[in-house]
Design a protein around this motif. Sequence first.
Motif, PDB file in Angstrom:
ATOM      1  N   VAL A  64     -39.243 -35.340  -2.037  1.00 56.00           N
ATOM      2  CA  VAL A  64     -38.839 -35.052  -0.729  1.00 56.00           C
ATOM      3  C   VAL A  64     -38.615 -33.508  -0.700  1.00 56.00           C
ATOM      4  O   VAL A  64     -39.157 -32.783   0.149  1.00 56.00           O
ATOM      5  N   GLU A  65     -38.092 -32.912  -1.952  1.00 57.15           N
ATOM      6  CA  GLU A  65     -37.987 -31.487  -1.836  1.00 57.15           C
ATOM      7  C   GLU A  65     -39.336 -30.858  -1.989  1.00 57.15           C
ATOM      8  O   GLU A  65     -39.743 -29.716  -1.131  1.00 57.15           O
ATOM      9  N   MET A  66     -40.246 -31.484  -2.698  1.00 60.41           N
ATOM     10  CA  MET A  66     -41.655 -30.839  -3.019  1.00 60.41           C
ATOM     11  C   MET A  66     -42.378 -30.819  -1.362  1.00 60.41           C
ATOM     12  O   MET A  66     -43.024 -29.854  -1.213  1.00 60.41           O
ATOM     13  N   VAL A  67     -42.166 -32.036  -0.687  1.00 60.70           N
ATOM     14  CA  VAL A  67     -42.786 -31.676   0.477  1.00 60.70           C
ATOM     15  C   VAL A  67     -42.239 -30.857   1.636  1.00 60.70           C
ATOM     16  O   VAL A  67     -42.946 -30.255   2.296  1.00 60.70           O
ATOM     17  N   LEU A  68     -40.974 -30.619   1.302  1.00 65.09           N
ATOM     18  CA  LEU A  68     -40.432 -29.789   2.220  1.00 65.09           C
ATOM     19  C   LEU A  68     -40.630 -28.176   2.031  1.00 65.09           C
ATOM     20  O   LEU A  68     -40.808 -27.395   2.853  1.00 65.09           O
ATOM     21  N   ASP A  69     -40.866 -28.065   0.710  1.00 60.01           N
ATOM     22  CA  ASP A  69     -41.364 -26.706   0.384  1.00 60.01           C
ATOM     23  C   ASP A  69     -42.898 -26.506   0.537  1.00 60.01           C
ATOM     24  O   ASP A  69     -43.264 -25.212   0.544  1.00 60.01           O
ATOM     25  N   ALA A  70     -43.739 -27.340   0.658  1.00 59.49           N
ATOM     26  CA  ALA A  70     -44.969 -27.474   0.781  1.00 59.49           C
ATOM     27  C   ALA A  70     -45.488 -26.418   1.818  1.00 59.49           C
ATOM     28  O   ALA A  70     -46.515 -25.574   1.571  1.00 59.49           O
ATOM     29  N   PRO A  71     -45.117 -26.521   2.911  1.00 61.85           N
ATOM     30  CA  PRO A  71     -45.585 -25.648   4.144  1.00 61.85           C
ATOM     31  C   PRO A  71     -45.642 -24.055   3.833  1.00 61.85           C
ATOM     32  O   PRO A  71     -46.503 -23.545   4.158  1.00 61.85           O
ATOM     33  N   ASP A  72     -44.493 -23.733   2.945  1.00 61.46           N
ATOM     34  CA  ASP A  72     -44.674 -22.290   2.603  1.00 61.46           C
ATOM     35  C   ASP A  72     -45.221 -21.837   1.529  1.00 61.46           C
ATOM     36  O   ASP A  72     -45.532 -20.761   1.142  1.00 61.46           O
ATOM     37  N   GLN A  73     -45.787 -23.061   0.761  1.00 60.87           N
ATOM     38  CA  GLN A  73     -46.341 -22.749  -0.647  1.00 60.87           C
ATOM     39  C   GLN A  73     -47.710 -23.091  -0.830  1.00 60.87           C
ATOM     40  O   GLN A  73     -48.519 -22.870  -1.839  1.00 60.87           O
ATOM     41  N   HIS A  74     -48.192 -24.060   0.068  1.00 63.87           N
ATOM     42  CA  HIS A  74     -49.599 -24.543  -0.047  1.00 63.87           C
ATOM     43  C   HIS A  74     -50.607 -24.454   1.160  1.00 63.87           C
ATOM     44  O   HIS A  74     -49.753 -24.350   2.357  1.00 63.87           O
ATOM     45  N   THR A  93     -48.861 -36.161   3.606  1.00 61.07           N
ATOM     46  CA  THR A  93     -48.524 -37.015   2.615  1.00 61.07           C
ATOM     47  C   THR A  93     -49.335 -38.502   2.408  1.00 61.07           C
ATOM     48  O   THR A  93     -49.680 -38.881   3.430  1.00 61.07           O
ATOM     49  N   TYR A  94     -49.793 -38.805   1.277  1.00 59.37           N
ATOM     50  CA  TYR A  94     -50.373 -39.793   1.096  1.00 59.37           C
ATOM     51  C   TYR A  94     -49.667 -41.361   1.392  1.00 59.37           C
ATOM     52  O   TYR A  94     -49.039 -41.545   0.221  1.00 59.37           O
ATOM     53  N   PHE A 129     -59.024 -31.664  -0.642  1.00 60.95           N
ATOM     54  CA  PHE A 129     -57.883 -31.409  -0.360  1.00 60.95           C
ATOM     55  C   PHE A 129     -57.494 -30.640  -1.793  1.00 60.95           C
ATOM     56  O   PHE A 129     -57.893 -30.994  -2.863  1.00 60.95           O
ATOM     57  N   LYS A 130     -56.301 -29.890  -1.399  1.00 56.73           N
ATOM     58  CA  LYS A 130     -55.472 -29.542  -2.642  1.00 56.73           C
ATOM     59  C   LYS A 130     -54.519 -30.870  -2.716  1.00 56.73           C
ATOM     60  O   LYS A 130     -54.068 -31.276  -1.882  1.00 56.73           O
ATOM     61  N   VAL A 131     -54.367 -31.074  -3.966  1.00 56.42           N
ATOM     62  CA  VAL A 131     -53.290 -32.318  -4.142  1.00 56.42           C
ATOM     63  C   VAL A 131     -52.094 -31.879  -4.935  1.00 56.42           C
ATOM     64  O   VAL A 131     -52.182 -31.274  -5.774  1.00 56.42           O
ATOM     65  N   ILE A 132     -50.912 -32.038  -4.311  1.00 58.08           N
ATOM     66  CA  ILE A 132     -49.550 -31.898  -5.192  1.00 58.08           C
ATOM     67  C   ILE A 132     -49.268 -33.138  -5.638  1.00 58.08           C
ATOM     68  O   ILE A 132     -49.181 -34.070  -4.962  1.00 58.08           O
ATOM     69  N   ASP A 133     -49.034 -33.517  -6.802  1.00 58.99           N
ATOM     70  CA  ASP A 133     -48.520 -34.599  -7.459  1.00 58.99           C
ATOM     71  C   ASP A 133     -47.155 -34.864  -7.767  1.00 58.99           C
ATOM     72  O   ASP A 133     -46.593 -34.201  -8.376  1.00 58.99           O
ATOM     73  N   ALA A 134     -46.515 -35.460  -6.636  1.00 57.12           N
ATOM     74  CA  ALA A 134     -44.982 -35.712  -6.831  1.00 57.12           C
ATOM     75  C   ALA A 134     -44.794 -37.147  -7.339  1.00 57.12           C
ATOM     76  O   ALA A 134     -43.675 -37.611  -6.999  1.00 57.12           O
TER      77      ALA A 134
END
Length: 579
Positions: free
Chosen positions: A19-29, A35-36, A88-93
């Motif tokens: 949850v924290e990673m996705v909330l930070d994602a708009p500013d960082q990626h 979300t898949y 896609f750029k992939v963030i693996d959470a």
Amino acid sequence: MKIFIAKTSGFCMGVRRAVEMVLDAPDQHANPIFTYGPLIHNPQVLSLLQSKDITILDEIPDQGSGTVLIRAHGVPPITKQGLKEADFKVIDATCPRVIKVQTIIRKHAKKNYASIIIGDKDHPEVIGLLGYARQKGYVIGTIEELEALPVFENAIIVAQTTQNTQFFDAVKSWAAANHPHYKIFNTICDSTERRQAEVKRLAEAVDAVIVVGGRNSGNTRRLTEIARETGIPAYHIESETDLKAIDLDVLSSARHIGITAGASTPNWIIKKVYRALEALQVKRKNNWRRILFGLQRGLLLTNIYVSLGAGCLSYACSKLQGFSQFFPYVLIAMLYVQSMHILAHLTGNKADQFNDPERASFYEKYKRLLTVLAIAAGGAGLVIAFTLGLFPFLLLLVMSLLGLSYNRILVPKRFISARYRRIRDIPGSKTILIAMAWGVVTALLTPLSLADKPHWITGLIFLWAAGLVFARTAFFDILDMQGDRIVGKETIAILLGEKRSLSLLKIILILLMAALFVLSAFHLISYLGFFLISSPILLLLLLSAYEQGILLPSVKLELLVETNFLLAGAIAFLWALVN
Ligand code: SF4
């Protein structure tokens, strides 16, 4: 009726991290962010993510753009590869504990081992794990399914991280008896184990258990099963509205009720369930108790209780500094706090929808009336300050403008990065500003308006009052962490985390006690200082009671925290009577 909440209920480490990673994602990626699959099974969270332009990607297109976050459950390697090939750029959470299971399967599959996975074949985590088994993966949900499998020369047995430990033990015994050469890995997450062990203990100690979590959540269903196995009624609900479907007679006749929740249940939903049960409990009480509860809630919702607290703190600070003329200043402090707190809830109540939905709907329902009340209180404070002189008026005006500008965009986009355009965008600003504003109107306004020359002790009293308010506000921030995080608020509690925030508050409260003791002992302030030490002591006790689970986030806890200032006022009043 006594209500207990299991300590292990709510987000586990893996879900919180995702949850924290996705909330930070708009500013960082790279945007847009996807979300898949749904991040968690909670419609409120999903619509909030949607409002932040974070949407769900169900299928991989031929060509995509932006960033895709893989959920805590993980995915098969082929899916990750597919996302990358689609640009896609992939963030693996994927939760680190799920990665551990994937690694065990991958390593053994390479050596031609078969992988037997204890779990639910439709669960995304299991689908992801199967992807690492190189076509030699088998999912079993019962001993019969296990017996129906062919005999393998080499095989490993692993479990979905949220599996029932009892079933895992049964499989282990079966394998030991029938195929001792199979390698068994206990991959059940310890968070799941602790949660299941706690629900068992809880169910043995209460008359009914409420398990909160998504209908599709396997770990929530298992918690319900475990509670039922102890022979007491256990109900699986998604939110507080499902309580209506439960036989209320059973609930209201229960002397003790336990609440637990699945790993993907946000804590504000648990809080809502707790509050709904608290209200049910009140309904059963006699009229007086019901009226008292309604009154308490009303005083908190309208901020009248908070404003009374500000008045009491102002009175205590005046007495500490030996001022006998206090009434107009106490009134100004009350009116200022009343006005600012109402406006804060009116203009920034997004987080209230998660943290305190009753407050959010109260503010929505009485928006006009509360706006009038806030303006009238703010205006009345300024008029009284004006009658006292230009200095108090200007000081209050500056403080009011500062409060009003908190949620406003102050810096045009072209001058500064879009992140810090309002005061509220500055991390931790809310808690610090509230403390400073209270400190000014309760501890500084009177001496700076009345004394010919400001005394240095005034500065210390200001720090004491602001410190006390800081502890109160930061404690509320701790209670509201998940709701604040989801709407993007960066409070002190979010910046430091719950444990460190609680430690910081304890240190501050001890310093506040020590400061009063030393100042009184050296006759720098009146002996009243000794007695006022009870205010930080009360807050410290409340923090500890919360930490130990004795007091849960509730109307009672909120009221007790705010009572801290009334206590300071009452002590100062009694002291003034006898001196
Ligand atoms: S239950 Fe355990 S393994 Fe699963 S996401 Fe949570 S912490 Fe990770």
